[in-house]
Design a protein around this motif. Structure first.
Motif, PDB file in Angstrom:
ATOM      1  N   ILE A   1    -119.044 -58.556  -8.476  1.00  0.00           N
ATOM      2  CA  ILE A   1    -118.875 -59.789  -9.240  1.00  0.00           C
ATOM      3  C   ILE A   1    -118.746 -60.950  -8.250  1.00  0.00           C
ATOM      4  O   ILE A   1    -118.614 -60.747  -7.043  1.00  0.00           O
ATOM      5  CB  ILE A   1    -117.635 -59.713 -10.148  1.00  0.00           C
ATOM      6  CG1 ILE A   1    -116.354 -59.563  -9.317  1.00  0.00           C
ATOM      7  CG2 ILE A   1    -117.759 -58.577 -11.144  1.00  0.00           C
ATOM      8  CD1 ILE A   1    -115.073 -59.679 -10.121  1.00  0.00           C
ATOM      9  N   ASP A   2    -118.788 -62.175  -8.753  1.00  0.00           N
ATOM     10  CA  ASP A   2    -118.581 -63.365  -7.925  1.00  0.00           C
ATOM     11  C   ASP A   2    -117.317 -64.069  -8.414  1.00  0.00           C
ATOM     12  O   ASP A   2    -117.184 -64.334  -9.625  1.00  0.00           O
ATOM     13  CB  ASP A   2    -119.769 -64.313  -8.032  1.00  0.00           C
ATOM     14  CG  ASP A   2    -120.988 -63.786  -7.296  1.00  0.00           C
ATOM     15  OD1 ASP A   2    -121.070 -64.010  -6.069  1.00  0.00           O
ATOM     16  OD2 ASP A   2    -121.827 -63.114  -7.935  1.00  0.00           O
TER      17      ASP A   2
ATOM     18  N   ASP B   1    -116.303 -70.537 -16.638  1.00  0.00           N
ATOM     19  CA  ASP B   1    -116.958 -71.105 -17.817  1.00  0.00           C
ATOM     20  C   ASP B   1    -116.883 -70.245 -19.084  1.00  0.00           C
ATOM     21  O   ASP B   1    -117.542 -70.553 -20.068  1.00  0.00           O
ATOM     22  CB  ASP B   1    -118.425 -71.396 -17.506  1.00  0.00           C
ATOM     23  CG  ASP B   1    -119.196 -70.147 -17.078  1.00  0.00           C
ATOM     24  OD1 ASP B   1    -118.595 -69.055 -17.047  1.00  0.00           O
ATOM     25  OD2 ASP B   1    -120.395 -70.268 -16.769  1.00  0.00           O
ATOM     26  N   LYS B   2    -116.073 -69.182 -19.077  1.00  0.00           N
ATOM     27  CA  LYS B   2    -115.986 -68.333 -20.272  1.00  0.00           C
ATOM     28  C   LYS B   2    -114.520 -68.103 -20.665  1.00  0.00           C
ATOM     29  O   LYS B   2    -114.115 -66.987 -20.979  1.00  0.00           O
ATOM     30  CB  LYS B   2    -116.686 -66.991 -20.032  1.00  0.00           C
ATOM     31  CG  LYS B   2    -118.197 -67.115 -19.848  1.00  0.00           C
ATOM     32  CD  LYS B   2    -118.860 -65.763 -19.747  1.00  0.00           C
ATOM     33  CE  LYS B   2    -120.348 -65.883 -19.492  1.00  0.00           C
ATOM     34  NZ  LYS B   2    -121.079 -66.554 -20.563  1.00  0.00           N
TER      35      LYS B   2
ATOM     36  N   VAL C   1    -113.366 -65.791 -12.270  1.00  0.00           N
ATOM     37  CA  VAL C   1    -114.710 -65.214 -12.298  1.00  0.00           C
ATOM     38  C   VAL C   1    -115.779 -66.290 -12.458  1.00  0.00           C
ATOM     39  O   VAL C   1    -115.721 -67.112 -13.373  1.00  0.00           O
ATOM     40  CB  VAL C   1    -114.833 -64.182 -13.441  1.00  0.00           C
ATOM     41  CG1 VAL C   1    -116.238 -63.587 -13.452  1.00  0.00           C
ATOM     42  CG2 VAL C   1    -113.800 -63.082 -13.272  1.00  0.00           C
ATOM     43  N   ARG C   2    -116.753 -66.273 -11.547  1.00  0.00           N
ATOM     44  CA  ARG C   2    -117.935 -67.122 -11.655  1.00  0.00           C
ATOM     45  C   ARG C   2    -119.047 -66.361 -12.375  1.00  0.00           C
ATOM     46  O   ARG C   2    -119.740 -66.903 -13.227  1.00  0.00           O
ATOM     47  CB  ARG C   2    -118.415 -67.550 -10.271  1.00  0.00           C
ATOM     48  CG  ARG C   2    -117.403 -68.298  -9.445  1.00  0.00           C
ATOM     49  CD  ARG C   2    -117.850 -68.441  -8.002  1.00  0.00           C
ATOM     50  NE  ARG C   2    -119.063 -69.229  -7.872  1.00  0.00           N
ATOM     51  CZ  ARG C   2    -119.727 -69.367  -6.726  1.00  0.00           C
ATOM     52  NH1 ARG C   2    -119.310 -68.760  -5.640  1.00  0.00           N
ATOM     53  NH2 ARG C   2    -120.818 -70.107  -6.677  1.00  0.00           N
ATOM     54  N   ASP C   3    -119.238 -65.094 -11.977  1.00  0.00           N
ATOM     55  CA  ASP C   3    -120.264 -64.243 -12.576  1.00  0.00           C
ATOM     56  C   ASP C   3    -119.752 -62.807 -12.596  1.00  0.00           C
ATOM     57  O   ASP C   3    -119.220 -62.325 -11.591  1.00  0.00           O
ATOM     58  CB  ASP C   3    -121.560 -64.310 -11.763  1.00  0.00           C
ATOM     59  CG  ASP C   3    -122.652 -63.448 -12.383  1.00  0.00           C
ATOM     60  OD1 ASP C   3    -123.069 -63.756 -13.512  1.00  0.00           O
ATOM     61  OD2 ASP C   3    -123.046 -62.454 -11.747  1.00  0.00           O
ATOM     62  N   GLY C   4    -119.892 -62.152 -13.756  1.00  0.00           N
ATOM     63  CA  GLY C   4    -119.437 -60.767 -13.852  1.00  0.00           C
ATOM     64  C   GLY C   4    -118.277 -60.566 -14.805  1.00  0.00           C
ATOM     65  O   GLY C   4    -117.522 -59.602 -14.678  1.00  0.00           O
ATOM     66  N   HIS C   5    -118.143 -61.452 -15.797  1.00  0.00           N
ATOM     67  CA  HIS C   5    -117.031 -61.359 -16.753  1.00  0.00           C
ATOM     68  C   HIS C   5    -117.012 -60.009 -17.478  1.00  0.00           C
ATOM     69  O   HIS C   5    -115.950 -59.393 -17.628  1.00  0.00           O
ATOM     70  CB  HIS C   5    -117.124 -62.490 -17.779  1.00  0.00           C
ATOM     71  CG  HIS C   5    -116.985 -63.851 -17.182  1.00  0.00           C
ATOM     72  ND1 HIS C   5    -118.009 -64.479 -16.520  1.00  0.00           N
ATOM     73  CD2 HIS C   5    -115.918 -64.707 -17.155  1.00  0.00           C
ATOM     74  CE1 HIS C   5    -117.601 -65.673 -16.098  1.00  0.00           C
ATOM     75  NE2 HIS C   5    -116.345 -65.836 -16.477  1.00  0.00           N
TER      76      HIS C   5
ATOM     77  N   SER D   1    -111.415 -67.836 -15.571  1.00  0.00           N
ATOM     78  CA  SER D   1    -112.867 -67.949 -15.570  1.00  0.00           C
ATOM     79  C   SER D   1    -113.304 -69.367 -15.240  1.00  0.00           C
ATOM     80  O   SER D   1    -112.560 -70.328 -15.444  1.00  0.00           O
ATOM     81  CB  SER D   1    -113.399 -67.539 -16.950  1.00  0.00           C
ATOM     82  OG  SER D   1    -114.753 -67.901 -17.104  1.00  0.00           O
TER      83      SER D   1
END
Length: 284
Positions: free
Chosen positions: A111-112, A75-76, A122-126, A73
């Motif tokens: 997702i991104d 940021d998560k 993953v940037r977006d869509g965790h 990830s």
């Protein structure tokens, strides 16, 4: 896809509880094995790119990618494990809402992700990744941005691998080995890369002083490999001083350090190699 009771709400709740149970069991098994968080926790994109060195990026487009190659990830990192199972119940409502939508056949947006070699982050869509994995799906649609790195993005399955890659990158930035030499100077101990860099730079300084001529970094790297490293490694091999499974670069450093400890000089000859025989690693 996993089984269905016919009730999307009940099934979504079961999906989440099953994912959490598997995450807890996996974390427990990792601790018992002594893995701790190294191969269980989601990988950090920033840590990986810092270790490998970022060169450039370009947008690839939207494509379907394998879920088992999504390993980390942006940021998560703490919210999901390496298989994107939730590490807590904080996002349960959101997770179950997506699971219900998926079971109803509603359209789920792509997702991104960043792509680094064969790995995706993953940037977006965790939560979309987590739900898809929890429901037994093996592929997902993603908008992909590829990252080009200084080092090849291979062999980075654990944080200890990243440490070794990081120090190797720093060494190659200081001493730009190429081709055969680049492969030959591989070591297992990350700290040895710093020793190699200092050794090459010291050798280059002595040569420039003796020859009264400047030597750029690529020339220094090539000459050190051809005039110092390779002949010495050949001597070590002939003398039977390389230990079982010991890399050539590690053997070179060990014998070179022993040489200097014994005779405080930088010359090589048969007597020097013989004097270093006592430092040969023992078989395990």
């Amino acid at each position: 896809m996993v089984g269905s009771t016919g009730s999307p709400r009940v099934d979504a709740e079961s999906d989440f509880l099953r994912a959490r149970r598997h995450q807890v069991l996996s974390a427990l098994a990792g601790r018992i094995r002594g893995d701790k968080d190294d191969v269980v926790q989601s990988m950090s994109f920033d840590e990986v790119v810092e270790a490998l060195g970022r060169r450039a990026e370009h947008y690839v487009g939207t494509k379907v990618i394998p879920l088992d190659r999504i390993v980390g990830s942006v940021d998560k990192v703490r919210d999901f494990d390496r298989r994107f199972r939730p590490t807590s119940a904080r996002s349960r409502q959101r997770w179950e809402r997506l699971a219900r939508a998926s079971r109803k056949g509603e359209e789920i947006p792509p997702i991104d992700v960043y792509q680094v070699g064969d790995y995706y982050f993953v940037r977006d869509g965790h939560h979309r990744v987590s739900v898809a994995r929890g429901m037994g799906v093996d592929r997902i649609e993603a908008r992909v941005t590829a990252i080009e790195t200084f080092l090849k993005p291979v062999g980075i399955d654990a944080r200890k691998d990243l440490e070794r890659k990081y120090w190797r990158r720093l060494m190659l930035e200081r001493v730009p080995f190429t081709g055969e030499a680049r492969a030959a100077v591989a070591v297992d101990d990350p700290w040895d890369y710093g020793v190699i860099a200092e050794t090459v730079e010291a050798w280059g300084a002595r040569q420039m002083h003796a020859e009264k001529a400047y030597m750029d970094k690529p020339t220094m790297a090539a000459r050190w490999y051809a005039e110092e490293f390779k002949p010495v490694v050949d001597m070590i091999e002939e003398a039977g001083l390389r230990g079982p499974n010991e890399r050539p670069a590690a053997a070179y450093l060990r014998v070179a350090c022993e040489r200097y400890r014994l005779i405080r000089e930088h010359e090589w000859n048969a007597e020097v190699v013989e004097a270093s025989r006592a430092s040969k690693p023992r078989k395990r």
